[in-house]
Design a protein around this motif. Structure first.
Motif, mmCIF file in Angstrom:
data_model
loop_
_atom_site.group_PDB
_atom_site.id
_atom_site.type_symbol
_atom_site.label_atom_id
_atom_site.label_comp_id
_atom_site.label_asym_id
_atom_site.label_seq_id
_atom_site.Cartn_x
_atom_site.Cartn_y
_atom_site.Cartn_z
ATOM 1 N N LEU A 182 0.850 -1.186 0.000
ATOM 2 C CA LEU A 182 0.000 0.000 0.000
ATOM 3 C C LEU A 182 0.889 1.240 0.000
ATOM 4 C CD1 LEU A 182 -2.519 -1.322 2.665
ATOM 5 C CD2 LEU A 182 -2.881 -1.228 0.193
ATOM 6 N N LEU A 183 0.981 1.878 -1.161
ATOM 7 C CA LEU A 183 1.871 3.011 -1.379
ATOM 8 C C LEU A 183 1.107 4.306 -1.129
ATOM 9 C CD1 LEU A 183 4.741 3.819 -2.520
ATOM 10 C CD2 LEU A 183 3.649 3.838 -4.777
ATOM 11 N N THR A 184 1.467 5.022 -0.067
ATOM 12 C CA THR A 184 0.710 6.218 0.293
ATOM 13 C C THR A 184 1.320 7.494 -0.289
ATOM 14 O OG1 THR A 184 1.924 6.576 2.353
ATOM 15 C CG2 THR A 184 -0.041 5.172 2.466
ATOM 16 N N GLY A 185 0.464 8.486 -0.487
ATOM 17 C CA GLY A 185 0.896 9.793 -0.952
ATOM 18 C C GLY A 185 -0.033 10.868 -0.423
ATOM 19 N N SER A 186 0.480 12.067 -0.225
ATOM 20 C CA SER A 186 -0.312 13.132 0.391
ATOM 21 C C SER A 186 -1.400 13.672 -0.539
ATOM 22 C CB SER A 186 0.594 14.295 0.818
ATOM 23 O OG SER A 186 1.054 15.006 -0.327
ATOM 24 N N VAL A 248 -2.071 2.320 -4.771
ATOM 25 C CA VAL A 248 -1.786 3.696 -4.363
ATOM 26 C C VAL A 248 -2.959 4.226 -3.534
ATOM 27 C CG1 VAL A 248 -1.349 6.060 -5.142
ATOM 28 C CG2 VAL A 248 -0.343 4.131 -6.389
ATOM 29 N N VAL A 249 -2.625 4.796 -2.373
ATOM 30 C CA VAL A 249 -3.628 5.331 -1.459
ATOM 31 C C VAL A 249 -3.252 6.763 -1.086
ATOM 32 C CG1 VAL A 249 -4.759 5.055 0.783
ATOM 33 C CG2 VAL A 249 -4.041 3.027 -0.500
ATOM 34 N N ILE A 250 -4.199 7.689 -1.196
ATOM 35 C CA ILE A 250 -3.943 9.066 -0.770
ATOM 36 C C ILE A 250 -4.178 9.177 0.731
ATOM 37 C CG2 ILE A 250 -4.737 11.459 -0.927
ATOM 38 C CD1 ILE A 250 -5.245 11.044 -3.852
ATOM 39 N N HIS A 251 -3.171 9.717 1.404
ATOM 40 C CA HIS A 251 -3.206 9.877 2.863
ATOM 41 C C HIS A 251 -2.693 11.287 3.171
ATOM 42 C CE1 HIS A 251 -2.519 9.414 7.078
ATOM 43 N NE2 HIS A 251 -1.217 9.197 6.986
ATOM 44 N N PRO A 252 -3.580 12.270 3.263
ATOM 45 C CA PRO A 252 -3.180 13.675 3.335
ATOM 46 C C PRO A 252 -2.239 14.020 4.484
ATOM 47 C CG PRO A 252 -5.526 13.505 2.872
ATOM 48 C CD PRO A 252 -5.055 12.128 3.213
ATOM 49 N N GLN A 253 -2.348 13.346 5.617
ATOM 50 C CA GLN A 253 -1.558 13.731 6.797
ATOM 51 C C GLN A 253 -0.098 13.284 6.701
ATOM 52 O OE1 GLN A 253 -4.501 11.971 7.017
ATOM 53 N NE2 GLN A 253 -5.814 13.724 7.491
ATOM 54 N N SER A 304 -7.222 13.257 12.964
ATOM 55 C CA SER A 304 -7.662 12.004 12.352
ATOM 56 C C SER A 304 -6.804 11.682 11.127
ATOM 57 C CB SER A 304 -9.130 12.113 11.931
ATOM 58 O OG SER A 304 -9.299 13.158 10.979
ATOM 59 N N LEU A 305 -6.623 10.397 10.889
ATOM 60 C CA LEU A 305 -5.890 9.938 9.716
ATOM 61 C C LEU A 305 -6.909 9.511 8.668
ATOM 62 C CD1 LEU A 305 -3.095 7.809 11.440
ATOM 63 C CD2 LEU A 305 -3.087 10.241 10.866
ATOM 64 N N THR A 306 -6.802 10.071 7.479
ATOM 65 C CA THR A 306 -7.785 9.800 6.432
ATOM 66 C C THR A 306 -7.109 9.195 5.205
ATOM 67 O OG1 THR A 306 -7.581 12.060 5.585
ATOM 68 C CG2 THR A 306 -9.316 11.646 7.199
ATOM 69 N N PHE A 307 -7.902 8.466 4.430
ATOM 70 C CA PHE A 307 -7.399 7.761 3.251
ATOM 71 C C PHE A 307 -8.448 7.824 2.149
ATOM 72 C CE2 PHE A 307 -5.910 5.911 7.172
ATOM 73 C CZ PHE A 307 -4.524 5.871 7.011
#
Length: 398
Positions: A182-186, A248-253, A304-307
């Motif tokens: 799971l590749l995260t990005g802001s 790919v998952v967007i994770h703003p924090q 909070s952590l959001t995706f």
């Protein structure tokens, strides 16, 4: 004591690397430093870290550095131009070579370093995007070990078992019972900007990343999410993964830097404050943990952590990169070259922000080059793609 050469020593990653080294004079000694044109920063680093050799890819800058080294009576050899950079990277005197040169310029020096059998702390995406198979085959042939410095790939690396960490490029995710990377990005600074307004974005706004401190080119790549596309390609080679193995998952924090999901339902995530000194320290100290100077994460102060899933209409560059990944190394090399040209033109206000993806798409559609079998062939594809990108930009401005 490990001797370290830093390629791209005056850039963001290079400076962070030197800060980690500064904290561990008993563990590391700087052997070599490489930069392009940042003369003052290089002289400051020579004074502090006392490298035996430095190289400047700009010959004009190298002349000035040599002049000042002599004036200051600093015992340091100065090498000139791209050949000097490659010579320093491949002279075999460093135990660790940190690859932090941005863009295709880092390719030949990293291949030279791999041939010395050293540890390569890899921050340069292009070494894998342009020549992942060739790079890892060279590393394996000469006994070099590759360790990721990108925050996302370091997070994945830290979330994998030791037997996978020891065999990057040739590991078997299935035998390690990995279900998904799971590749995260802001999502960058325009995650919430109306899509219709993106064409009016200027360079100053695009390089103002909301979380990470990065150079202009990488910041624009973050805004278009091309950086995540390049990281998707990079992850395939690092972890010997198929396209279906990576999400790919967007994770703003940007608190969770990436995750690994296992067959039993467990998910391993690497968390921390967004500071590149953590992944750098992981690579320099591996398999031990060393202090990085990064503040501890305070869970009591986290929001909070959001995706969310990425929207390809907002991030067409991400989609183009993922499509190129399926096509092979020729396509990913052309993608990278076209993007470098397009981003440089955007930063010079020659094209609009939304034109970046158009340039890349046009170059990919016209790519007829065969799969490369050597670095010379890779660079030939790169050169051809750059010319097509420049021609298309000329038509946009015509």
């Amino acid at each position: 004591m490990r001797y370290v050469t830093v390629l791209g020593a005056t850039g963001s990653i290079g400076k962070s690397t030197l800060d980690v080294i500064r904290r561990h004079p008993d563990l590391f000694s700087v052997y070599g430093l490489v930069a392009s044109t940042s003369i003052d920063a290089m002289i400051d680093s020579i004074r502090e870290f006392k490298p035996k050799v430095v190289a400047m890819s700009s010959e004009k800058a190298a002349i000035e550095v040599l002049k000042r080294v002599k004036e200051l009576q600093l015992p340091c050899e100065v090498l000139f131009g791209d050949d000097g950079v490659e010579t320093l990277a491949g002279d075999g005197s460093a135990d660790i070579v940190v690859g932090a040169i941005v863009g295709a310029a880092g390719l030949r020096p990293l291949i030279a370093a791999a041939k010395t059998g050293c540890i390569i702390a890899l921050a340069n995406k292009e070494a894998l995007v342009m020549s992942g198979t060739i790079f890892f085959e060279t590393a394996k042939k000469y006994g070099a070990r590759v360790l990721p410095v990108d925050s996302e790939h370091s997070a994945i690396f830290q979330s994998l078992p030791f037997e996978v960490q020891e065999n990057l490029g040739f590991c078997n995710l299935k035998s390690a019972h990995v279900d998904k990377i799971l590749l995260t990005g802001s999502g960058g600074p325009f995650r919430d900007t109306p899509i219709k307004d993106l064409e009016f974005v200027d360079a100053k706004t695009a390089i103002a990343h909301p979380v990470w401190s990065m150079g202009p080119k990488i910041s624009v790549d973050s805004a278009t999410m091309m950086n995540k596309g390049l990281e998707f390609i990079e992850a395939r080679y690092l972890f010997n993964a198929d396209d279906g193995d990576i999400q790919v998952v967007i994770h703003p924090q940007s608190v969770i830097h990436s995750m690994v999901s296992y067959e039993d339902g467990a998910v391993m995530a690497q968390l921390g404050n967004p500071d590149m000194r953590t992944p750098i320290a992981v690579a320099l100290g591996f398999p031990e943990r060393i202090s990085s100077g990064v503040n501890r994460l305070d869970f009591t102060k986290l929001s909070s952590l959001t995706f969310m899933e990425p929207d390809f209409s907002r991030y067409p560059c991400l989609k183009l990169a993922m499509q190129a990944s399926k096509s092979g190394q020729s396509a990913t090399t052309a993608l990278n070259a076209a993007n470098e040209v397009a981003v440089a033109s955007f930063l010079e206000s020659k094209i609009k922000f939304t034109d970046i993806s158009c340039v890349v798409d046009t170059v990919l559609c016209s790519n007829t080059c065969k799969e490369p079998n050597s670095i010379d062939e890779v660079l030939s594809i790169d050169e051809s793609a750059r010319k097509r990108a420049i021609d298309y930009i000329g038509k946009l401005n015509g």
